[in-house]
Design a protein around this motif. Structure first.
Motif, PDB file in Angstrom:
ATOM      1  N   THR A   2      15.626  -0.863  -1.048  1.00 27.81           N
ATOM      2  CA  THR A   2      14.792   0.160  -1.323  1.00 27.81           C
ATOM      3  C   THR A   2      14.995   1.337  -2.064  1.00 27.81           C
ATOM      4  OG1 THR A   2      14.339  -0.527   0.980  1.00 27.81           O
ATOM      5  CG2 THR A   2      12.682   1.368   0.220  1.00 27.81           C
ATOM      6  N   TYR A  17       4.625  -1.570  -7.983  1.00 27.80           N
ATOM      7  CA  TYR A  17       4.547  -2.072  -6.871  1.00 27.80           C
ATOM      8  C   TYR A  17       3.965  -3.478  -7.021  1.00 27.80           C
ATOM      9  CZ  TYR A  17       2.912  -2.499  -1.817  1.00 27.80           C
ATOM     10  OH  TYR A  17       2.721  -2.831  -0.588  1.00 27.80           O
ATOM     11  N   LEU A  19       2.806  -6.078  -4.795  1.00 31.08           N
ATOM     12  CA  LEU A  19       1.389  -6.363  -4.373  1.00 31.08           C
ATOM     13  C   LEU A  19       0.327  -5.684  -4.990  1.00 31.08           C
ATOM     14  CD1 LEU A  19       1.693  -6.059  -0.509  1.00 31.08           C
ATOM     15  CD2 LEU A  19       2.113  -7.840  -2.091  1.00 31.08           C
ATOM     16  N   ALA A 150       5.578 -16.824   1.560  1.00 31.29           N
ATOM     17  CA  ALA A 150       5.105 -15.296   1.929  1.00 31.29           C
ATOM     18  C   ALA A 150       4.934 -15.210   3.393  1.00 31.29           C
ATOM     19  CB  ALA A 150       3.881 -14.960   0.969  1.00 31.29           C
ATOM     20  N   THR A 162      -5.521 -10.962   6.999  1.00 30.91           N
ATOM     21  CA  THR A 162      -6.537 -10.582   6.310  1.00 30.91           C
ATOM     22  C   THR A 162      -6.502 -10.972   4.856  1.00 30.91           C
ATOM     23  OG1 THR A 162      -6.622  -8.713   7.653  1.00 30.91           O
ATOM     24  CG2 THR A 162      -7.540  -8.327   5.790  1.00 30.91           C
TER      25      THR A 162
ATOM     26  N   ALA B  29       0.212 -12.879   0.003  1.00 31.14           N
ATOM     27  CA  ALA B  29       1.355 -11.592  -0.077  1.00 31.14           C
ATOM     28  C   ALA B  29       1.009 -10.405   0.449  1.00 31.14           C
ATOM     29  CB  ALA B  29       1.789 -11.505  -1.554  1.00 31.14           C
ATOM     30  N   SER B  30      -0.434  -9.961   0.235  1.00 25.71           N
ATOM     31  CA  SER B  30      -0.762  -8.862   0.820  1.00 25.71           C
ATOM     32  C   SER B  30      -1.168  -8.840   2.250  1.00 25.71           C
ATOM     33  CB  SER B  30      -2.034  -8.319   0.220  1.00 25.71           C
ATOM     34  OG  SER B  30      -1.787  -7.994  -1.488  1.00 25.71           O
ATOM     35  N   ALA B  31      -1.475  -9.973   3.013  1.00 28.47           N
ATOM     36  CA  ALA B  31      -2.220  -9.952   4.203  1.00 28.47           C
ATOM     37  C   ALA B  31      -1.409  -9.292   5.334  1.00 28.47           C
ATOM     38  CB  ALA B  31      -2.177 -11.533   4.602  1.00 28.47           C
ATOM     39  N   GLU B  32       0.005  -9.466   5.137  1.00 28.79           N
ATOM     40  CA  GLU B  32       1.055  -8.715   6.300  1.00 28.79           C
ATOM     41  C   GLU B  32       1.019  -7.562   6.070  1.00 28.79           C
ATOM     42  OE1 GLU B  32       4.352 -12.217   6.095  1.00 28.79           O
ATOM     43  OE2 GLU B  32       5.100 -10.115   6.046  1.00 28.79           O
ATOM     44  N   PHE B  33       0.990  -6.937   4.947  1.00 27.31           N
ATOM     45  CA  PHE B  33       1.129  -5.427   4.784  1.00 27.31           C
ATOM     46  C   PHE B  33      -0.336  -4.728   5.049  1.00 27.31           C
ATOM     47  CE2 PHE B  33       0.869  -1.409   2.241  1.00 27.31           C
ATOM     48  CZ  PHE B  33       2.052  -0.748   3.050  1.00 27.31           C
ATOM     49  N   HIS B  34      -1.226  -5.342   4.632  1.00 27.02           N
ATOM     50  CA  HIS B  34      -2.494  -4.853   4.772  1.00 27.02           C
ATOM     51  C   HIS B  34      -2.845  -4.817   6.274  1.00 27.02           C
ATOM     52  CE1 HIS B  34      -4.292  -5.531   0.498  1.00 27.02           C
ATOM     53  NE2 HIS B  34      -3.309  -4.772   0.806  1.00 27.02           N
ATOM     54  N   ILE B 117       3.940   4.694   1.987  1.00 30.75           N
ATOM     55  CA  ILE B 117       4.666   4.243   0.631  1.00 30.75           C
ATOM     56  C   ILE B 117       6.175   3.786   1.224  1.00 30.75           C
ATOM     57  CG2 ILE B 117       6.027   4.749  -1.190  1.00 30.75           C
ATOM     58  CD1 ILE B 117       3.510   6.563  -2.316  1.00 30.75           C
ATOM     59  N   ALA B 120       5.644   0.408   2.386  1.00 28.13           N
ATOM     60  CA  ALA B 120       5.241  -0.198   1.469  1.00 28.13           C
ATOM     61  C   ALA B 120       6.562  -0.861   0.902  1.00 28.13           C
ATOM     62  CB  ALA B 120       4.326   0.067   0.351  1.00 28.13           C
ATOM     63  N   ARG B 121       7.467  -0.063   0.676  1.00 25.33           N
ATOM     64  CA  ARG B 121       8.723  -0.390   0.014  1.00 25.33           C
ATOM     65  C   ARG B 121       9.282  -1.241   0.927  1.00 25.33           C
ATOM     66  NH1 ARG B 121       9.451   5.152  -2.455  1.00 25.33           N
ATOM     67  NH2 ARG B 121       8.852   4.977  -4.670  1.00 25.33           N
ATOM     68  N   ALA B 122       9.324  -0.884   1.973  1.00 28.74           N
ATOM     69  CA  ALA B 122      10.042  -1.771   3.178  1.00 28.74           C
ATOM     70  C   ALA B 122       9.687  -3.153   3.348  1.00 28.74           C
ATOM     71  CB  ALA B 122       9.981  -1.108   4.787  1.00 28.74           C
ATOM     72  N   HIS B 123       8.323  -3.189   3.301  1.00 34.90           N
ATOM     73  CA  HIS B 123       7.691  -4.638   3.070  1.00 34.90           C
ATOM     74  C   HIS B 123       8.203  -5.235   1.937  1.00 34.90           C
ATOM     75  CE1 HIS B 123       4.345  -7.463   2.151  1.00 34.90           C
ATOM     76  NE2 HIS B 123       4.763  -7.816   3.668  1.00 34.90           N
ATOM     77  N   GLN B 124       8.125  -4.498   0.663  1.00 26.01           N
ATOM     78  CA  GLN B 124       8.550  -5.211  -0.563  1.00 26.01           C
ATOM     79  C   GLN B 124       9.764  -5.828  -0.623  1.00 26.01           C
ATOM     80  OE1 GLN B 124       7.035  -4.099  -4.417  1.00 26.01           O
ATOM     81  NE2 GLN B 124       8.605  -2.932  -4.731  1.00 26.01           N
ATOM     82  N   LEU B 127       9.741  -8.947   1.130  1.00 27.03           N
ATOM     83  CA  LEU B 127       9.404  -9.880   0.204  1.00 27.03           C
ATOM     84  C   LEU B 127      10.467 -10.270  -0.824  1.00 27.03           C
ATOM     85  CD1 LEU B 127       6.669 -11.246   0.508  1.00 27.03           C
ATOM     86  CD2 LEU B 127       6.123  -9.638  -1.415  1.00 27.03           C
TER      87      LEU B 127
END
Lengths: 165, 165
Positions: A2, A17, A19, A150, A162, B29-34, B117, B120-124, B127
């Motif tokens: 990170t 980023y 996503l 994913a 979602t 890919a976005s589902a989890e973070f969203h 953020i 988000a970075r942690a999620h990325q 991934l």
DNA sequence: CTCAAAATTATTCCTTTTCATACAATAATG
DNA sequence: CATTATTGTATGAAAAGGAATAATTTTGAG
């Protein structure tokens, strides 16, 4: 990990980023064709429903359609209502499970979606030509892999989650 | 070209359709973070606005925000209203062009987005770990190339067009 | 300089989506 | 079996989103 300074060339966070790149790429790539579809008076959701049904000869359930169209179930129920009204699809009971509703293309719907798919293929061909066949194949493989893996990161969250913008 | 039988392994058209793969990959890919974002009570549009503003020290105009957030201008105007109400951003006149409205993060907004953020970075990072660093880099390059060249195919259509689900 | 055209944002109105819920059918449990 | 839990779809109220438009400012033409 990170890395705090891993934001890509510009100063803005979003430009590096992943996503965001995905969402942006999808948006940019789809924009032209979606414009074309809507110019024919076809909302994008309708295109997605019809396209999803093409080739599904047994029909799809409302829930499957929702997943396939990246939409929520109630939205699909209502879209199907309209399409039934226009005679492009029909609902019929699932023999094995009477809760399910199978949605199928009618002959009129089939003819309609065939035209749209023709346009979609033509558009995709232009896209492939502009980007390069090899690059597109690389992209396709990467996307498939991403789609496969994913959801695997956080098993606790249900597979539905979602959709997306 | 446009091989009539090039639909991918399954019978369904969509499964081999590039725009669908893109949309699906983005969605999955976005589902989890969203989900994570909304669990904090933050709508996705708000996240996008705040994230877009991070690092834009001069602020962004409403129009720029719309492009960056893959949304239409009226939607952004309304979102900005709410964020101003919450004290997370402020509007101020553009010195060079008084039609424009520059939107900036307030200190409170900055603090808020910094937390997001971080998540988000942690999620990325998760991934990247799940998919593989090399694969992700390949994907990133392909996406950037697609974003660059996509709009070039049909010059007549204006760059705005339609975002995407 | 004056006037028409273009650009930027806010607002209004209408459509669509979403959330929550209800209903029906199946599955599971004892 | 009877009962409870789960699943699949539809519906109604609320929220969000989008198209069209108005108001203001800038730009361009004559």
């Amino acid at each position: 990990m990170t890395d705090i300074a891993a934001d890509g060339p510009s100063g803005r966070f979003v430009d590096g980023y992943l996503l965001y790149l995905l969402a942006r790429a999808s948006s940019v790539a789809s924009a032209e064709f979606h414009e074309e579809v809507r110019a024919r008076g076809v909302p994008v959701v309708v295109w997605r429903v019809l396209a999803s049904l093409k080739g599904a000869d047994e029909g799809l359930t409302v829930g499957d359609l929702a997943k396939s169209c990246l939409a929520k179930q109630p939205a699909i129920s209502k879209t199907v209502d309209k399409l039934v009204g226009k005679g492009l699809v029909d609902r019929h009971e699932d023999a094995e499970d009477r809760r399910r509703v199978r949605v199928r293309l009618t002959p009129a719907g089939e003819a309609h979606v065939d035209e749209l798919i023709l346009a979609a293929r033509a558009h995709q061909a232009r896209l492939v030509e502009a980007i390069g066949k090899g690059e597109i194949e690389t992209l396709r493989r990467a996307l498939l892999r991403l789609i496969e893996r994913a959801g695997a990161g956080a098993p606790p969250i249900d597979a539905d989650a979602t959709p997306d913008e």
